[in-house]
Scaffold this active site. Structure first.
Site, PDB file in Angstrom:
ATOM      1  CB  CYS A  50      -0.922   0.019   1.212  1.00 18.61           C
ATOM      2  SG  CYS A  50      -2.034  -1.396   1.262  1.00 18.61           S
ATOM      3  CB  THR A 280      -9.678 -24.426   0.356  1.00 17.87           C
ATOM      4  OG1 THR A 280      -8.975 -25.645   0.646  1.00 17.87           O
ATOM      5  CG2 THR A 280      -8.701 -23.255   0.375  1.00 17.87           C
ATOM      6  CG  ASN A 284      -5.406 -31.550   5.685  1.00 15.50           C
ATOM      7  OD1 ASN A 284      -5.513 -31.359   6.893  1.00 15.50           O
ATOM      8  ND2 ASN A 284      -5.682 -32.709   5.102  1.00 15.50           N
ATOM      9  CB  ALA A 287      -7.210 -19.839   0.243  1.00 13.87           C
TER      10      ALA A 287
END
Lengths: 558, 558
Positions: A50, A280, A284, A287
């Site tokens: 940023c 997800t 295991n 994300a």
């Protein structure tokens, strides 16, 4: 578990910037026994993405300040193995291993837990995909270094920035700061597409006041070039913008290929689908960041929100869960964001009125003008605050604010209230800090809520700023000199303090709209007329100060 | 209904400042037919009482700016009859009338609805009740005018301000601004008694840095004087503070006599008891402002909160209800407040840890140091944020913040969350606006919540800053130069980045506390030791930066 102790998992992390770096350090703090490795495709981890525009402009002088944490610090303090310039090529879910390509070749790396933080990549139109020496994105440290190198070597005088989102606007400001003449091109009808048009117009005025050459509703169709040097941007309407530097900031695309190739579920918003622990469809594999879908707190469905705040919070949650098997739940996100545009601050949260309508929500909105602190205290700066809420109970759907000092505070307050599903009445009752240097006894947030509450109670109903007023008896309660500055045709002029005596000059049976500069006196006037028996009275929200920014559009007069 | 139409009630309002003025205008907007009269004892209505100190100091240059609305405006725009210098002597509830004394004698005024906004009056100790020419309160415009007149005529060089609450601190700052030498006397052990001691110490340091002569834990016992001119304040410990100007800001007392004499219920907090529509025990009589009790959002019982914000919001509700018979409900208040003290901003909401303990709450607290925006962006200013929360679910009880820019924002965010009964986990999940000039991807509010969440999870438990560390094995993970600057006796020194290798130098069975400058590295270190099997590890909240402000106090080491 890759042959290891369940309490000492091998945690691999793909991507070492915001989300990935947060996940790694949190995992370590929660589990000293875990083996933790970060694979980062680029040459840097944990850099301040940023901050890149501000080093381009020289406002952040020292490049090293952008390197928030080095691989050495990760190793020394956190016993985390950082491998930069390592690209993860594929995931073998069955055998829990990933294929990695580094400077010394390919290898397979087993994992117990895998955290994906691949981020997003800038969208580059086909015509810009060549190897132009003066066409850039600004997304990574190397992007920034390339721009700075060009600025140093070729001393460009004119720049075209394509895309008026957050990064695009920051780049415009910073290039101006370096003395370049800048054109800004935006395909949408106005800058900052997440804003509603009337709020965006205030930002556009700020840009023009700083001599930015603005082209909205006009995309880039191609580049004219010679010998690998672009010389002009050709717009959709065939305008040619000649320049010697081009920055593309059109948008980003989530990097989901690795996940999709591995068969992980991709959601309707085209991000990696995750649960509240950031897992997800393979428990295991986690994300986080720009590539995933978060639960949107207003839309109540998964949405992509490629911003640093959610990425950092999600990384922390994924890191903890990967390391310990438990964590707090990721909260829904509102898309809260802020950007500085020259002397103005622009902030927003939730969804715009335009978007709410697209979502078929029964939406209303109120716009107020106020100062950031007590008007009698020196240095008060004006701000415009728009509140977007549902009909009926008045649940807050979003807010937008443009002004100087204190804009970010108001949006943060409203975003906080929205976390709890706040209504207009909630906002009106907030107990906010007040002293003359910091606010007003009735804060702008209160004022906006009061106006919205009146609207919901039909006291009186508000009309959008661009409403065609042909069907209305328009009563302009401003002073003569205000009207001279900003005329409104077809209105009956009765200054507010004469309205009580002179109400007999207007027709109580006709649909009536009362207008002033900021809609405050108009509210007093409209309520007065209601009290005198006028049957259908409206207030034009934001008054002439906002209406003067937009073209009247054909809305029904009822 | 005093012989009138129920839709056109006669509404009398006692007191024309914050709450009364808000009630009057809201009543008018909601009911054009009502007759509305304000009786104000003093010579001004709707003046900016919070601005008075700033005109004394000259920061607000123009006295007229303090007069927010004049009787003429009330009359012209709102058809509200304002009678200044009219004191209401008594209420005849049976006949619905009040006895009023004005410049031309006494009269009885009938009402349908009566709204009491009598405010509070400064507490003046008996010895100061004479007619000293140089001893003042600062509560009204005439008070301010008297001080300014004295400043002009006698050109005092030294001032004593008694009472280090909000107004007292503003007066100290503003007198310094005028070039006076100022002593500040506070009976409580520290300035700003609503703060906890360690936070107050930061404010005290700011005062001393600006050469304020500070006397805490020391009340005023008397005045030495000669011929109507006070020459010294005599403190409880017999210190004599010689000066030629004295401002008393000891506190205020609610003006409840009128209500009490009329038999209206007075609550346990010694304010007028009201319901959520601001009706007193007589439903035709409303009360708002400093004289009433509001529902306290943390204590969940009525409390007096003599601040402008609640007064204005309550006035609006009372005005609407009196005019229409209905209104939204007054929200509970948190006591959110902010004050500028030279270069520092001090803000707070909810209750302090000290007060929470007095209330027998199972309370914990976390203190963090952060910057108002990204540290790599120029101009970042440090702040210290304390979060006070209940054991178990972590409901937020209060917050305190001292620093520069952005302090008010963090307290407003937390106060907003508290409106909804927020927990530590809620704060950790807020979606706040971030860009480098405005915040951090992990905002100070998030950081405080993360630290508190770790504490609640015993990851590791936090110790209060003043804890006696005798029973602990103390591990100081700072650098050698930090330790030199701010030594901590009896600690084992192992820099954080060597702790993993050198953990064998310390005893895993002994209760251990890890210490650094701000408690951030100490958290990393403590988690590391936990992970290595240390059985009882703590982190000293706020680190040495906060501990150095307080005297260690005798707390149990378990």
């Amino acid at each position: 578990m890759a042959g290891r102790n369940a309490n000492a998992p091998r945690i691999l992390i793909v991507g070492g910037v915001a989300g990935g770096a947060s996940a790694a350090t949190r995992a370590r703090r929660c589990n000293e026994s875990a083996e933790i490795v970060i694979f980062e495709k680029g040459p840097y981890v944990s850099f301040a993405n940023c901050g890149l525009p501000y080093h381009v402009g020289g406002e952040i002088e020292d490049r090293d300040k952008l390197l928030v944490a080095t691989p050495e610090l990760f190793q020394q303090r956190f016993n985390i193995d950082v491998r930069v310039e390592h690209e993860v090529l594929s995931i073998d879910r069955e055998n829990r291993s990933i294929k990695v390509r580094g400077p010394h070749g390919e290898s397979n790396e087993p994992y117990d837990r895998l955290i994906l933080s691949p981020g997003a990549e800038p969208i580059v139109p086909p015509f810009a995909k060549g190897t132009f020496k003066n066409v850039f994105n600004l997304w990574t440290m190397p992007d920034m270094d390339a721009i700075l190198s060009r600025l140093g070597k070729a001393a460009p005088k004119r720049a075209v920035v394509v895309g008026a989102g957050f990064v695009g606007l920051e780049v415009v400001e910073q290039l101006q700061r370096r003395g370049l003449d800048v054109s800004l091109v935006e395909k949408s009808p106005h800058v900052l597409p997440p804003l509603d048009v009337e709020m965006a117009r205030i930002v556009e005025r700020e840009l023009r006041d700083h001599e930015v050459d603005l082209h909205t509703g006009n995309g880039i169709a191609g580049l004219r070039s010679n010998d690998g040097i672009a010389s002009a941007a050709v717009l959709d309407d065939e305008t040619n913008l000649e320049a010697d530097l081009f920055i593309l900031s059109i948008g980003v695309r989530p990097r989901t290929k690795l996940a999709a190739d591995a068969g992980l579920e991709i959601g309707e918003a085209r991000g990696i689908r995750v649960n509240e622990s950031m897992q997800t469809s393979d428990p295991n594999i986690y994300a986080v960041g720009d590539a995933v879908e978060y639960e949107h707190g207003v839309l109540h469905r998964p949405a992509r929100v490629p911003l640093a705040g959610p990425a950092n919070r999600a990384g922390r949650i994924a890191g903890e869960h990967a390391a310990t098997g438990r964590s707090s739940a990721m909260a829904s996100v509102m898309g809260t964001a802020v950007v500085r545009v020259f002397e103005k601050t622009v902030a927003l949260t939730g969804i715009s009125e335009t978007m709410a309508k697209r979502e078929h929500k029964r939406v209303r909105s109120a716009i107020i003008r106020a100062t950031n602190h007590a008007g009698y205290f020196p240095g008060a700066e004006p701000l415009v605050l728009k509140l977007i809420y549902e009909e009926g109970f008045g649940r807050i759907l979003g807010a937008q604010c443009v002004g100087g000092e204190g804009v970010d505070k108001r949006i943060d307050v409203i975003a906080t209230a929205m976390h709890f599903g706040a209504t207009v009445e909630d906002l009106a009752g907030l107990d906010l800090a007040y002293a003359p240097p910091f606010g007003s006894a009735k804060d702008p947030v209160h004022m906006a809520a009061f106006v919205a509450a009146n609207d919901l109670d039909a006291r009186p109903p508000l009309l959008p700023p661009g409403t065609v007023l042909d069907g209305y008896q328009v009563v302009d309660v401003r002073t003569a000199s205000e009207i001279e500055t900003l005329p409104l045709k077809g209105a009956v002029h009765i200054p507010i303090d004469e309205l009580r005596e002179r109400a007999n000059e207007i027709d109580p049976k006709r649909p009536t709209v009362v207008v002033c500069h900021s809609a405050k006196r108009a509210h007093v006037g409209a309520m007065l007329l209601c009290g005198l028996g006028f049957q259908d009275v409206r207030n034009l929200t934001g008054g002439m100060s906002i209406r003067s920014l937009v073209e009247p559009v054909g809305e029904s007069t009822t």
